[in-house]
Scaffold this motif. Structure first.
Motif, PDB file in Angstrom:
ATOM      1  N   GLN B 165     -21.869 -20.849   5.956  1.00 13.12           N
ATOM      2  CA  GLN B 165     -20.877 -20.065   6.677  1.00 13.12           C
ATOM      3  C   GLN B 165     -19.681 -19.734   5.792  1.00 13.12           C
ATOM      4  O   GLN B 165     -19.185 -18.623   5.778  1.00 13.12           O
ATOM      5  N   ARG B 166     -19.222 -20.708   5.040  1.00  8.23           N
ATOM      6  CA  ARG B 166     -17.967 -20.590   4.302  1.00  8.23           C
ATOM      7  C   ARG B 166     -18.140 -19.807   2.994  1.00  8.23           C
ATOM      8  O   ARG B 166     -17.284 -19.062   2.593  1.00  8.23           O
ATOM      9  N   PHE B 167     -19.272 -20.028   2.333  1.00 11.57           N
ATOM     10  CA  PHE B 167     -19.479 -19.417   1.009  1.00 11.57           C
ATOM     11  C   PHE B 167     -20.817 -18.675   0.914  1.00 11.57           C
ATOM     12  O   PHE B 167     -21.628 -18.974   0.034  1.00 11.57           O
ATOM     13  N   PRO B 168     -21.060 -17.707   1.811  1.00 11.35           N
ATOM     14  CA  PRO B 168     -22.374 -17.047   1.823  1.00 11.35           C
ATOM     15  C   PRO B 168     -22.711 -16.332   0.511  1.00 11.35           C
ATOM     16  O   PRO B 168     -23.876 -16.216   0.157  1.00 11.35           O
ATOM     17  N   ASP B 169     -21.688 -15.870  -0.195  1.00 15.02           N
ATOM     18  CA  ASP B 169     -21.964 -15.133  -1.428  1.00 15.02           C
ATOM     19  C   ASP B 169     -22.085 -16.042  -2.645  1.00 15.02           C
ATOM     20  O   ASP B 169     -22.378 -15.589  -3.740  1.00 15.02           O
ATOM     21  N   ARG B 170     -21.848 -17.323  -2.404  1.00 11.92           N
ATOM     22  CA  ARG B 170     -21.888 -18.253  -3.529  1.00 11.92           C
ATOM     23  C   ARG B 170     -23.228 -18.958  -3.598  1.00 11.92           C
ATOM     24  O   ARG B 170     -23.554 -19.574  -4.607  1.00 11.92           O
TER      25      ARG B 170
END
Lengths: 213, 389
Positions: B165-170
């Motif tokens: 949720q917090r870092f979807p692109d990471r």
């Protein structure tokens, strides 16, 4: 039964079942596909490898889901009668339902769902109007048991069988456009007559339609 | 990567202090924050092969290899290793002791720099998000920007979902195993029993046992015993112990451990207190209780994963009644609502919640297949060619 049925697939040179090959032929490369009742993911794997398709699958049997996930496919265990409603409108270019419509609790709702979440619905099903089916009931007075539909009435999953004509009446009532239609033999191979004609309803064992809202 | 590789040679003390304070979800600023971690395998040249492995409530950073306190193999010994499912000849595995933990990371048993005494109950209440923020900061400082996969079971699954949720692109892939998007009333209830057991122990000393020189052994042990039951299944307990008696032929008509199952639980409790801190137990269970991804997204779980590019694989176990399959299925439905790339399997097992720690071939093969597929999708670079620098 020694003859091939829809559940005993015939393989082609490329390694994909004949009936699935025809389905695959309807799918444009690089599209988004949801395969409902995807089994072990054979079609999805083919579409991914050959057509760079971004695919998802839904399958009831946990053993088949497990096989598909091990192939690296985005397949989930679920029941199409209850799970299709979770997908958003227009999420996919194609929603595929292969040889499964007749075993759903509410085929009309399923078709509506497929056409809601996919631009096109690709649907195949066994034809209960095939002459053998008609003859079985007429002459033997018993529920038909044919190479395509070999199970007895008491253990078949096919609770909503229909003829091609029945199907065409339904989609007409729903106001759905037929983009393409194919009459098929027992192996899922194309036969020459038009899918929407009386010949198909009498002589083809299965049919495949591409539908659009 | 030689700087990271050294951690393998010095498995007892690999810690890193975060640059600057960590602002917690509660608003409190915590400083300094130190995170203890372990790594397995080698980071590849483009730093794209990291798998972050998140531990459960009573787990720690020793996911593989020998544990320095217990001498036992790591909690995911069946999964992590060269040629194994989480293949350390291919992936760079990193496992951290969570914030609030008791094996080297900043937590209630560490020294409060303001007082020079152990934090105890002065440690701020932390959340799953805080744990994940600390992990993200650690990875930043290690120079790892992109994470190939985040995974973990139980509380590890909660962290995994928080990461997604917090870092979807990471992250490329997320594999939450035997988890949920929120703690249910039953989950909170069991946690509360554990906490009350600890706090009812006079040796807990209002949380000041470290200074008082006592150990709330009885309380922590009872907490562990109660929790341990929830990790198993009724059939598994029955199969393992039945009504068999412990080292005796007859009932003693007393309250000694007549039954094998009693003896087993007592053993679980007493060995646990040697390796775990009672206050950590309070804080970590609290963090789990507070977790609710739906609530923090306006009551709609689907909003937690809007247009997520992450590839998910959810795995549940049929006999898990602590985090039952229905919880994973709710997450699958929320992901479907976003047409996310998701795989989902319920593994047939009668071993209960703990199945995620055990040698379950179907679970392992599923995970292996999913990781392979995800690695193919991003053309994950091999370590062999570029890694040896």
């Amino acid at each position: 039964m020694t003859e091939a049925t829809t559940t005993v697939p015939t393989q082609m040179q490329s390694g994909i079942r004949v009936d699935l090959q025809l389905v695959a032929d309807q799918i444009k490369p690089n599209s988004r596909v949801l395969d409902v009742g995807c089994g072990d993911g054979m079609l999805l794997a083919y579409l991914r490898d050959q057509k760079k398709v971004d695919g998802r699958g839904l399958e009831l049997s946990m053993a088949r889901v497990s096989g598909a996930v091990r192939e690296g496919l985005a397949v989930i265990q679920g029941d199409l009668d209850s799970d299709l409603k979770h997908y958003p409108e227009g999420a996919f270019d194609y929603a595929i339902l292969s040889q499964t419509l007749q075993s759903t609790r509410n085929p009309k709702e399923v078709l509506e769902d497929l056409l809601r979440l996919g631009t096109y619905a690709v649907v195949s099903f066994p034809n209960f109007g095939h002459w053998r089916v008609r003859l079985e009931l007429l002459l033997r007075g018993q529920m038909p048991s044919t190479p395509t539909l070999p199970e007895s009435w008491y253990d078949t999953e096919n609770i909503h069988l229909c003829t091609i004509k029945d199907f065409l009446t339904l989609v007409d009532n729903m106001g759905v456009t037929i983009e393409a239609g194919f009459a098929l033999d027992g192996h899922g191979k194309k036969v020459s007559y038009a899918a929407t004609g009386w010949l198909a309803n009498l002589f083809s064992e299965q049919a495949l339609f591409v539908l659009r809202r | 990567m030689n700087d990271l590789g050294t951690s393998v040679k010095d498995p007892l003390a690999t810690r890193l202090t975060l640059d600057g304070p960590l602002v917690l979800q509660s608003g409190i600023s915590l400083s300094p924050v130190t995170i203890a971690y372990q790594t397995y395998g080698t980071l590849n040249a483009d730093k794209s092969n990291t798998i972050l492995v998140c531990h459960a409530l009573t787990g720690d950073q020793y996911a593989a290899g020998k544990h320095p306190l217990t001498g036992k193999d790591g909690w995911w010994r069946h999964l992590i290793g060269p040629g194994n499912v989480i293949d350390t000849s291919r992936y760079f595995v990193i496992s951290t002791n969570v914030l609030g933990g008791c094996l080297g990371s900043t937590g209630p048993k560490e020294t409060n720099p303001e007082t020079g005494r152990p934090y105890g109950l002065n440690f701020p209440v932390i959340t799953i998000r805080d744990m994940v923020q600390a992990q993200a900061r650690l990875l930043n400082q290690l120079g790892i920007d992109k994470v190939f996969c985040v995974t973990g079971g139980s509380m590890g699954a909660l962290q995994t979902l928080e990461w997604a949720q917090r870092f979807p692109d990471r992250i490329t892939a997320a594999v939450p195993i035997a988890g949920s998007y929120r703690h249910s009333a039953q989950n909170i209830a069991f946690d509360e029993v554990g906490r009350q057991a600890i706090m009812a122990d006079p040796d807990w000393a209002q949380g000041n046992y470290l200074e008082e020189g006592t150990v709330p052994k009885r309380g922590l042990s009872v907490a562990r015993m109660a929790a341990h039951i929830t990790y198993l299944s009724e059939p598994a307990l029955q199969r393992k112990f039945g009504r068999r008696l412990q080292d005796r032929d007859n009932l003693t008509y007393g309250f000694d451990a007549d039954f094998q199952v009693e003896s087993y639980l007592r053993h679980q409790g007493s060995t646990f207190v040697d390796r775990f801190d009672a206050n950590s137990y309070l804080y970590i269970t609290r963090a789990m209780d507070y977790f609710d991804l739906a609530e923090e997204n306006g009551g709609k779980l689907a909003n937690a994963f809007k247009d997520t590019p992450v590839r998910f694989c959810l795995i549940s176990f049929s006999s898990d009644w602590l985090f039952p399959t229905t919880e994973s299925r709710a997450i699958v439905h929320a992901l479907n609502a976003n047409a996310a790339k998701v795989s989902f399997v319920e593994i047939e097992s009668d071993k209960g919640h703990d199945a995620f720690l055990l040698d379950e071939p179907e679970f392992h093969e599923t995970l292996r297949g999913f990781l392979d597929g995800a690695a193919r999708s991003v053309d994950l670079q091999d370590v062999t060619a570029e890694g040896a620098q």
